[in-house]
Design a protein around this motif. Structure first.
Motif, short mmCIF file in Angstrom:
data_model
loop_
_atom_site.label_atom_id
_atom_site.label_comp_id
_atom_site.label_asym_id
_atom_site.label_seq_id
_atom_site.Cartn_x
_atom_site.Cartn_y
_atom_site.Cartn_z
N TYR A 121 4.62 2.58 -13.37
CA TYR A 121 4.28 1.21 -13.75
C TYR A 121 3.38 1.20 -15.00
CZ TYR A 121 -0.07 2.52 -11.56
OH TYR A 121 -1.23 3.18 -11.25
N PRO A 122 3.46 0.12 -15.79
CA PRO A 122 2.54 -0.01 -16.93
C PRO A 122 1.17 -0.50 -16.43
CG PRO A 122 4.04 -1.88 -16.85
CD PRO A 122 4.45 -0.96 -15.74
N THR A 123 0.12 0.00 -17.06
CA THR A 123 -1.23 -0.42 -16.69
C THR A 123 -1.69 -1.54 -17.63
OG1 THR A 123 -2.37 1.13 -18.16
CG2 THR A 123 -1.77 1.94 -15.94
N LYS A 124 -2.82 -2.13 -17.32
CA LYS A 124 -3.38 -3.19 -18.16
C LYS A 124 -3.85 -2.65 -19.51
CE LYS A 124 -4.81 -5.97 -14.27
NZ LYS A 124 -5.91 -6.49 -13.47
N THR A 125 -4.05 -1.31 -19.59
CA THR A 125 -4.53 -0.71 -20.84
C THR A 125 -3.37 -0.16 -21.68
OG1 THR A 125 -4.85 1.42 -19.75
CG2 THR A 125 -6.75 -0.08 -19.81
N LYS A 126 -2.15 -0.63 -21.38
CA LYS A 126 -0.94 -0.23 -22.12
C LYS A 126 -0.63 1.26 -21.99
CE LYS A 126 -1.42 -3.93 -25.50
NZ LYS A 126 -0.59 -4.94 -25.10
N ARG A 127 -0.99 1.81 -20.85
CA ARG A 127 -0.63 3.18 -20.51
C ARG A 127 0.26 3.11 -19.29
NH1 ARG A 127 -3.32 7.43 -22.85
NH2 ARG A 127 -3.37 8.65 -20.93
N TRP A 128 0.59 4.26 -18.71
CA TRP A 128 1.50 4.31 -17.57
C TRP A 128 0.89 5.09 -16.43
CZ3 TRP A 128 6.10 1.68 -17.62
CH2 TRP A 128 6.47 1.13 -18.85
N GLY A 129 1.10 4.61 -15.23
CA GLY A 129 0.63 5.29 -14.03
C GLY A 129 1.78 5.47 -13.06
N PHE A 130 1.50 6.15 -11.95
CA PHE A 130 2.51 6.31 -10.91
C PHE A 130 1.86 6.19 -9.55
CE2 PHE A 130 1.13 10.76 -11.40
CZ PHE A 130 0.97 11.15 -10.07
N LYS A 131 2.70 5.92 -8.56
CA LYS A 131 2.23 5.96 -7.19
C LYS A 131 3.33 6.48 -6.29
CE LYS A 131 2.86 1.45 -5.22
NZ LYS A 131 2.20 0.47 -4.41
N ILE A 132 2.89 7.15 -5.25
CA ILE A 132 3.78 7.70 -4.22
C ILE A 132 3.40 6.96 -2.95
CG2 ILE A 132 4.45 9.75 -2.93
CD1 ILE A 132 3.56 11.40 -5.42
N GLY A 133 4.28 6.07 -2.51
CA GLY A 133 3.93 5.23 -1.37
C GLY A 133 2.75 4.35 -1.74
N ASP A 134 1.66 4.45 -0.98
CA ASP A 134 0.46 3.66 -1.27
C ASP A 134 -0.58 4.45 -2.06
OD1 ASP A 134 1.44 1.48 0.11
OD2 ASP A 134 0.63 2.16 2.03
#
Length: 169
Positions: A121-134
């Motif tokens: 997903y895109p973050t508010k700081t115009k970078r990208w993050g990920f998540k596995i489940g919760d």
């Protein structure tokens, strides 16, 4: 230290245990940019998969190739199996970005694998993050693809022994 240590006095030939195996190209970089290791037992200068061996009679560990690891541990299946797992991981990581990523209603890329929901997903700081489940990944990344690869690394580390996930992809 490099060179042939099979003939060096005081260096045991048997009784070694493998404590780790490292793929020097785990990041998926090109072969011509890989800094290969030199086997500290036989002197082979082009080792990609480095078996870290320890011996109870020595303070230092040796970094060796698969064939020397087999001889040193008197195990002719384990080193090849561990190396094959790393080869499989490298191949899967290479294909990871080509998987059929779906897009959620929120516009996030995701995969559902055997009960795991993997999201980039895109973050508010115009970078990208990920998540596995919760569980959210610990860092953010400059691109979606870098986040997907970090997601792969994290997911692999947590699930590499789960044959349901990795036997057929």
């Amino acid at each position: 230290m490099s060179g042939n240590r099979w003939d060096t006095a005081g260096v045991p030939h048997k009784g070694w245990t493998c404590v780790d195996v490292v793929d020097l190209r785990a990041d998926g970089g090109p072969a011509d940019e890989t800094d290969y290791a030199t086997c500290q037992m036989c002197g082979n200068e082009k080792i990609r998969y480095v078996h870290i061996m320890e011996h109870p009679g020595l303070d230092e560990n040796f970094e060796v190739g698969c064939v020397c690891a087999e001889k040193m541990s008197d195990d002719y299946e384990g080193p090849r199996r561990r190396e094959a797992r790393l080869r499989n991981r490298a191949a899967r990581r290479t294909r990871w970005l080509q998987r059929k990523w779906r897009v959620s209603a929120k516009g996030n890329s995701f995969l559902n694998l055997e009960g795991y929901n993997l999201v980039v997903y895109p973050t508010k700081t115009k970078r990208w993050g990920f998540k596995i489940g919760d569980r959210f990944g610990p860092r953010t990344y400059p691109t979606a693809n870098e986040a997907k690869l970090a997601l792969f690394d994290d997911f692999w580390a947590a699930t590499q022994d789960d044959d349901r996930l990795w036997s057929s992809d």
